[in-house]
Scaffold this motif. Structure first.
Motif, PDB file in Angstrom:
ATOM      1  N   LEU A 119     -53.864  95.377 105.712  1.00 10.50           N
ATOM      2  CA  LEU A 119     -54.410  94.627 105.921  1.00 10.50           C
ATOM      3  C   LEU A 119     -55.526  94.029 106.636  1.00 10.50           C
ATOM      4  CD1 LEU A 119     -53.851  91.503 106.770  1.00 10.50           C
ATOM      5  CD2 LEU A 119     -53.219  91.763 108.467  1.00 10.50           C
ATOM      6  N   VAL A 120     -56.725  93.416 105.762  1.00 10.76           N
ATOM      7  CA  VAL A 120     -58.420  92.986 106.067  1.00 10.76           C
ATOM      8  C   VAL A 120     -57.784  91.312 106.942  1.00 10.76           C
ATOM      9  CG1 VAL A 120     -60.431  92.312 105.423  1.00 10.76           C
ATOM     10  CG2 VAL A 120     -59.625  94.166 103.933  1.00 10.76           C
ATOM     11  N   ASP A 121     -57.644  90.988 108.163  1.00  9.60           N
ATOM     12  CA  ASP A 121     -58.532  89.916 108.671  1.00  9.60           C
ATOM     13  C   ASP A 121     -58.842  89.933 108.571  1.00  9.60           C
ATOM     14  OD1 ASP A 121     -56.971  88.303 110.907  1.00  9.60           O
ATOM     15  OD2 ASP A 121     -57.589  90.109 112.108  1.00  9.60           O
ATOM     16  N   TRP A 122     -59.183  88.441 108.400  1.00  9.03           N
ATOM     17  CA  TRP A 122     -60.778  87.838 107.730  1.00  9.03           C
ATOM     18  C   TRP A 122     -60.299  86.297 109.478  1.00  9.03           C
ATOM     19  CZ3 TRP A 122     -64.700  84.825 108.049  1.00  9.03           C
ATOM     20  CH2 TRP A 122     -65.462  85.227 107.201  1.00  9.03           C
ATOM     21  N   PHE A 127     -64.220  82.412 118.880  1.00 10.65           N
ATOM     22  CA  PHE A 127     -65.522  81.708 119.694  1.00 10.65           C
ATOM     23  C   PHE A 127     -65.527  82.199 120.972  1.00 10.65           C
ATOM     24  CE2 PHE A 127     -61.469  78.907 117.414  1.00 10.65           C
ATOM     25  CZ  PHE A 127     -62.524  78.439 116.439  1.00 10.65           C
ATOM     26  N   THR A 128     -65.068  82.825 121.540  1.00 15.22           N
ATOM     27  CA  THR A 128     -65.442  83.694 123.233  1.00 15.22           C
ATOM     28  C   THR A 128     -65.362  85.508 122.399  1.00 15.22           C
ATOM     29  OG1 THR A 128     -63.064  83.379 123.694  1.00 15.22           O
ATOM     30  CG2 THR A 128     -65.191  81.907 123.925  1.00 15.22           C
ATOM     31  N   ARG A 129     -65.415  86.280 123.005  1.00 17.79           N
ATOM     32  CA  ARG A 129     -65.120  87.518 123.341  1.00 17.79           C
ATOM     33  C   ARG A 129     -63.740  88.057 123.686  1.00 17.79           C
ATOM     34  NH1 ARG A 129     -67.707  93.242 123.596  1.00 17.79           N
ATOM     35  NH2 ARG A 129     -65.692  94.239 123.326  1.00 17.79           N
ATOM     36  N   ALA A 130     -63.655  87.204 124.481  1.00 17.59           N
ATOM     37  CA  ALA A 130     -62.334  87.061 124.264  1.00 17.59           C
ATOM     38  C   ALA A 130     -60.976  86.675 123.113  1.00 17.59           C
ATOM     39  CB  ALA A 130     -61.367  85.761 125.724  1.00 17.59           C
ATOM     40  N   HIS A 131     -61.835  85.673 122.757  1.00 15.99           N
ATOM     41  CA  HIS A 131     -60.252  85.323 121.176  1.00 15.99           C
ATOM     42  C   HIS A 131     -61.096  86.816 121.112  1.00 15.99           C
ATOM     43  CE1 HIS A 131     -60.838  81.311 122.563  1.00 15.99           C
ATOM     44  NE2 HIS A 131     -60.109  81.261 121.635  1.00 15.99           N
ATOM     45  N   THR A 132     -62.071  87.289 120.850  1.00 12.81           N
ATOM     46  CA  THR A 132     -62.363  88.720 119.804  1.00 12.81           C
ATOM     47  C   THR A 132     -61.449  89.720 120.020  1.00 12.81           C
ATOM     48  OG1 THR A 132     -64.435  88.044 119.343  1.00 12.81           O
ATOM     49  CG2 THR A 132     -63.568  90.225 118.684  1.00 12.81           C
ATOM     50  N   ASP A 133     -61.156  90.215 121.428  1.00 13.43           N
ATOM     51  CA  ASP A 133     -60.748  90.802 122.184  1.00 13.43           C
ATOM     52  C   ASP A 133     -59.122  90.918 121.832  1.00 13.43           C
ATOM     53  OD1 ASP A 133     -62.801  92.203 122.805  1.00 13.43           O
ATOM     54  OD2 ASP A 133     -62.518  91.168 124.860  1.00 13.43           O
ATOM     55  N   ALA A 134     -58.643  89.826 122.354  1.00 11.85           N
ATOM     56  CA  ALA A 134     -57.351  89.181 122.046  1.00 11.85           C
ATOM     57  C   ALA A 134     -56.819  89.366 120.275  1.00 11.85           C
ATOM     58  CB  ALA A 134     -56.700  87.985 122.152  1.00 11.85           C
ATOM     59  N   GLY A 135     -57.380  89.432 119.318  1.00 11.74           N
ATOM     60  CA  GLY A 135     -57.452  89.299 117.614  1.00 11.74           C
ATOM     61  C   GLY A 135     -56.781  91.113 118.228  1.00 11.74           C
ATOM     62  N   ASP A 141     -51.339  96.309 118.222  1.00 14.00           N
ATOM     63  CA  ASP A 141     -50.219  96.171 118.913  1.00 14.00           C
ATOM     64  C   ASP A 141     -48.987  96.391 117.786  1.00 14.00           C
ATOM     65  OD1 ASP A 141     -50.906  96.188 121.490  1.00 14.00           O
ATOM     66  OD2 ASP A 141     -50.661  94.426 122.347  1.00 14.00           O
ATOM     67  N   SER A 142     -49.386  96.091 116.202  1.00 18.39           N
ATOM     68  CA  SER A 142     -48.385  95.614 115.671  1.00 18.39           C
ATOM     69  C   SER A 142     -47.995  96.893 114.884  1.00 18.39           C
ATOM     70  CB  SER A 142     -49.309  94.187 114.285  1.00 18.39           C
ATOM     71  OG  SER A 142     -50.208  95.250 113.753  1.00 18.39           O
ATOM     72  N   GLY A 143     -49.146  98.406 115.118  1.00 19.27           N
ATOM     73  CA  GLY A 143     -49.128  98.863 114.400  1.00 19.27           C
ATOM     74  C   GLY A 143     -49.588  99.118 112.542  1.00 19.27           C
ATOM     75  N   ILE A 144     -49.943  98.215 112.517  1.00 19.09           N
ATOM     76  CA  ILE A 144     -50.785  97.758 111.225  1.00 19.09           C
ATOM     77  C   ILE A 144     -51.949  99.324 110.781  1.00 19.09           C
ATOM     78  CG2 ILE A 144     -51.314  95.552 111.055  1.00 19.09           C
ATOM     79  CD1 ILE A 144     -50.018  94.838 108.179  1.00 19.09           C
ATOM     80  N   ARG A 145     -52.371  98.953 109.518  1.00 19.78           N
ATOM     81  CA  ARG A 145     -53.235  99.208 109.070  1.00 19.78           C
ATOM     82  C   ARG A 145     -54.779  98.405 108.776  1.00 19.78           C
ATOM     83  NH1 ARG A 145     -55.061 104.639 108.056  1.00 19.78           N
ATOM     84  NH2 ARG A 145     -52.616 104.993 107.522  1.00 19.78           N
ATOM     85  N   ALA A 146     -55.249  98.190 109.682  1.00 16.61           N
ATOM     86  CA  ALA A 146     -55.932  96.914 109.385  1.00 16.61           C
ATOM     87  C   ALA A 146     -57.566  96.977 109.915  1.00 16.61           C
ATOM     88  CB  ALA A 146     -55.608  95.727 110.818  1.00 16.61           C
ATOM     89  N   ARG A 147     -58.394  96.460 108.876  1.00 16.34           N
ATOM     90  CA  ARG A 147     -59.976  96.596 109.100  1.00 16.34           C
ATOM     91  C   ARG A 147     -60.248  94.939 109.847  1.00 16.34           C
ATOM     92  NH1 ARG A 147     -59.426 100.190 109.309  1.00 16.34           N
ATOM     93  NH2 ARG A 147     -60.615 102.179 107.521  1.00 16.34           N
ATOM     94  N   PHE A 148     -60.323  95.086 111.027  1.00 18.60           N
ATOM     95  CA  PHE A 148     -61.146  93.654 111.540  1.00 18.60           C
ATOM     96  C   PHE A 148     -62.048  93.053 111.272  1.00 18.60           C
ATOM     97  CE2 PHE A 148     -62.240  91.522 115.006  1.00 18.60           C
ATOM     98  CZ  PHE A 148     -61.811  90.130 115.454  1.00 18.60           C
ATOM     99  N   GLY A 149     -62.097  91.623 110.964  1.00 14.66           N
ATOM    100  CA  GLY A 149     -63.313  90.974 110.305  1.00 14.66           C
ATOM    101  C   GLY A 149     -64.304  89.997 111.302  1.00 14.66           C
ATOM    102  N   TYR A 150     -64.908  91.000 111.926  1.00 18.34           N
ATOM    103  CA  TYR A 150     -65.806  90.538 112.703  1.00 18.34           C
ATOM    104  C   TYR A 150     -66.637  88.962 112.412  1.00 18.34           C
ATOM    105  CZ  TYR A 150     -69.655  89.902 116.436  1.00 18.34           C
ATOM    106  OH  TYR A 150     -70.370  89.260 116.823  1.00 18.34           O
ATOM    107  N   VAL A 181     -67.520  93.445 108.453  1.00 29.28           N
ATOM    108  CA  VAL A 181     -67.921  91.998 108.789  1.00 29.28           C
ATOM    109  C   VAL A 181     -67.798  91.281 108.348  1.00 29.28           C
ATOM    110  CG1 VAL A 181     -70.637  91.292 108.896  1.00 29.28           C
ATOM    111  CG2 VAL A 181     -70.351  93.508 110.044  1.00 29.28           C
ATOM    112  N   ALA A 182     -67.291  90.113 108.693  1.00 26.73           N
ATOM    113  CA  ALA A 182     -66.737  88.383 108.592  1.00 26.73           C
ATOM    114  C   ALA A 182     -67.734  87.455 108.216  1.00 26.73           C
ATOM    115  CB  ALA A 182     -65.495  88.598 108.472  1.00 26.73           C
ATOM    116  N   ALA A 183     -68.356  88.032 106.990  1.00 24.16           N
ATOM    117  CA  ALA A 183     -69.677  87.357 106.868  1.00 24.16           C
ATOM    118  C   ALA A 183     -69.132  85.399 106.467  1.00 24.16           C
ATOM    119  CB  ALA A 183     -71.064  87.934 106.328  1.00 24.16           C
ATOM    120  N   LEU A 184     -70.235  85.120 107.167  1.00 23.34           N
ATOM    121  CA  LEU A 184     -70.267  83.229 106.805  1.00 23.34           C
ATOM    122  C   LEU A 184     -70.191  83.101 105.266  1.00 23.34           C
ATOM    123  CD1 LEU A 184     -70.419  81.822 110.475  1.00 23.34           C
ATOM    124  CD2 LEU A 184     -68.091  82.196 108.992  1.00 23.34           C
TER     125      LEU A 184
END
Length: 436
Positions: A119-122, A127-135, A141-150, A181-184
Motif C-alpha cells: 500500500l502507498v498510503d497518501w 496536521f501535527t507531528r502526533a498525526h504523523t506518528d499515529a499514521g 501495527d497492521s502488518g502490511i507492506r507500505a510506503r507512508f506518504g509524508y 514524499v506525498a507532494a501537494l
C-alpha cells in the motif's frame, strides 16, 4: 517462515501474467525460493494445501487515503468539489491523532483482508507531528507492506527539517514500512512549496507521489511544464489522476521515469475525468491501480481491476478492445510494484522476492469451473474469495479470517472514531452558522 504451498493453480505476473498450472511455491526465510512441480519441503516447513485455490502475488495499491476508513460512504454521490469541501475541508480537520490511527489501522487491515499486500498510503491528514506518528504506527501495527506518504502543508522552510525527522525517527531503517514524499504539487500549492517538496525528496533520496493532471488540461499543462523547467522530473514521481495529459505529455512522463496511478472508479464518479489507463500504457509509462478513498468508492482491488477493464474496453470506436484481463492483473500486481518503486521486492513470484502472496478460493459457485484463472481473478472474484494472505512469508490471513485477536477492538475504535469525527464536524458547522 519456511512454507511450501502445494496443489494450487499458480499465476505469475512477470514479465506478463501467465498461468503456470498446478505447481508448488516454496518460501524460505520470508522470500520466494522456488516455483515448480514437486518441490521438496524442509523438515521444519509448513505445508499449505492450496487445493481448489488460485495462488498469485499480492495486490499493490499505489494511492489510498487510508485514514478515511472511519468516514466510509460519508457521501457516496459527491462530486470532486464536494469531496474537497466536505472531506478535506471539514472532516479531515476533525481527525485527531487517535482518529487517524484508528482509520489507518482499520484501512490497512481492510487491504490485507482483500488481498492487497502493498500500500502507498497518501496520508494527507498530518496536521501535527502526533498525526504523523499515529499514521506510521498504525501501518506498522497492521502488518502490511507500505510506503507512508509524508505530506506537509506548513511553511516550505519547515519541510526538510520535519521530513528528515520523520524519516530518521520512524522510517529510515529496514522493515515493511518505508517513506515517500506525498507532494501537494504545483497544481495545488505555490511554486515555493512545490519546489521544497521535490527538494525534500531529492535530499532524502525518496520518490514523490502527487496529484498531477487531474484538475483540467490547463492546470495539467502548467504543472508538468513547472516540473520540467525546474528539473524536477529527474526525481521518480507517481502521477496520480493523470487524466488530462495528452499523449505527448504522457510520453514525457514515461521518458522521465515517472509512473501513473489510476483510480478508475473515483475518477469517473467524482468527475475527475476518463481514466488514462490505456493511453498511459501506450506511452510506455508504468501504470497502476488504486482505490483512492472509501468515502465514495469501494476499497478492494477486484473492483478497481473490473472498472479499469470495462472502461478501457468501452472506449468509443473499439479503441480499447486491445486491453485484456491480463493487462488489468498486471496493473494490480507487478506494474503497481514498479510504480511504488518496489519491483525488486514484490509484485511477482520471481525467486528472491518477498513472499507477498494471495490464495483465492476457486471452489465457490462464483469461481468454480473457470477455464481461464486470470480472467476469473479479474472478472469473477471478490473479497469473499480471499482465503489466505502472506506478507513477507508471514501468514496474516488463513481460511478466510485475519489472524488477529484484536479485530473487535479495532472495529470498536473505528466506530468510536466515526462518531467523534462527525460530532466534531457538526459542532464546527453549528459554530460557523452562529457566527454568520
Amino acid at each position: 517462515m519456511n512454507i511450501v504451498i502445494r496443489n494450487g493453480v499458480v499465476v505469475d505476473t512477470e514479465p506478463q501474467p501467465v498461468v503456470l498450472g498446478t505447481v508448488d511455491v516454496r518460501v524460505e526465510d520470508g522470500r520466494i525460493a522456488e516455483v515448480g512441480p514437486g518441490l521438496r519441503a524442509a523438515p521444519d516447513a509448513e505445508v499449505i494445501d492450496a487445493s481448489g485455490r488460485i495462488v498469485l502475488p499480492g495486490f499493490v495499491d499505489t494511492h489510498r487515503h487510508t485514514w478515511q476508513a472511519g468516514i466510509r460512504a460519508i457521501d457516496p454521490d459527491m462530486t470532486m468539489a464536494g469531496y474537497l469541501q466536505r472531506v478535506l475541508g471539514e472532516l479531515a480537520p476533525a481527525h485527531g491523532p487517535e482518529e487517524v490511527y484508528a482509520g489507518t489501522l482499520a484501512g490497512a487491515l481492510e487491504c490485507l483482508d482483500s488481498g492487497v499486500t502493498t500500500l502507498v498510503d497518501w496520508a494527507n491528514a498530518q496536521f501535527t507531528r502526533a498525526h504523523t506518528d499515529a499514521g506510521v504506527r498504525a501501518l506498522r501495527d497492521s502488518g502490511i507492506r507500505a510506503r507512508f506518504g509524508y505530506c506537509h502543508a506548513g511553511a516550505p522552510e519547515d519541510l526538510l527539517r520535519h521530513g528528515r525527522a520523520v524519516l530518521e525517527g520512524h522510517l529510515g531503517g529496514p522493515g515493511l514500512v518505508g517513506m515517500v514524499v506525498a507532494a501537494l504539487g504545483p497544481e495545488i500549492v505555490g511554486p515555493d512549496h512545490a519546489l521544497a517538496e521535490w527538494r525534500l525528496a531529492r535530499e532524502l533520496g525518496l520518490p514523490v507521489t502527487a496529484h498531477l493532471g487531474g484538475y483540467g488540461p490547463e492546470g495539467a499543462t502548467a504543472g508538468l511544464a513547472f516540473l520540467r523547467d525546474n528539473g524536477l522530473l529527474a526525481t521518480p514521481t507517481t502521477f496520480v489522476h493523470a487524466n488530462h495529459y495528452d499523449d505527448d505529455q504522457l510520453k514525457l512522463i514515461a521518458d522521465s521515469g515517472g509512473g501513473v496511478s489510476v483510480s478508475p472508479i473515483d475518477e469517473m464518479t467524482l468527475g475527475i475525468g476518463y481514466p488514462v489507463t490505456g493511453r498511459a500504457l501506450a506511452a510506455g509509462a508504468p501504470t497502476s491501480l488504486s482505490a483512492d478513498t472509501v468515502t465514495c468508492a469501494p476499497g478492494d482491488m477486484f473492483s478497481q481491476m473490473r472498472a479499469a477493464f470495462t472502461l478501457e474496453r468501452g472506449r468509443p470506436g473499439g479503441a480499447g478492445l486491445g486491453f485484456t484481463t491480463r493487462d488489468a492483473l498486471r496493473l494490480a500486481t507487478i506494474d503497481g510494484a514498479r510504480v511504488a518503486g518496489l519491483a525488486d521486492v514484490t509484485g511477482s513470484l520471481r525467486p528472491g522476492k518477498q513472499a507477498d502472496l494471495v490464495l483465492l478460493r476457486a471452489d465457490t459457485l462464483g469461481m468454480a469451473a473457470a477455464h481461464d484463472p486470470i480472467g476469473a481473478v479479474v472478472l469473477n472474484a471478490d473479497t469473499s474469495a480471499v482465503d489466505t494472505v502472506l506478507v513477507a512469508g508471514r501468514v496474516v490471513k488463513r481460511d478466510g479470517r485475519l489472524l488477529r485477536d484484536d479485530l473487535p477492538d479495532v472495529l470498536a475504535a473505528l466506530a468510536a472514531s466515526a462518531r467523534e469525527v462527525t460530532a466534531r464536524t457538526a459542532t464546527a458547522a453549528g459554530s460557523r452558522r452562529r457566527q454568520i
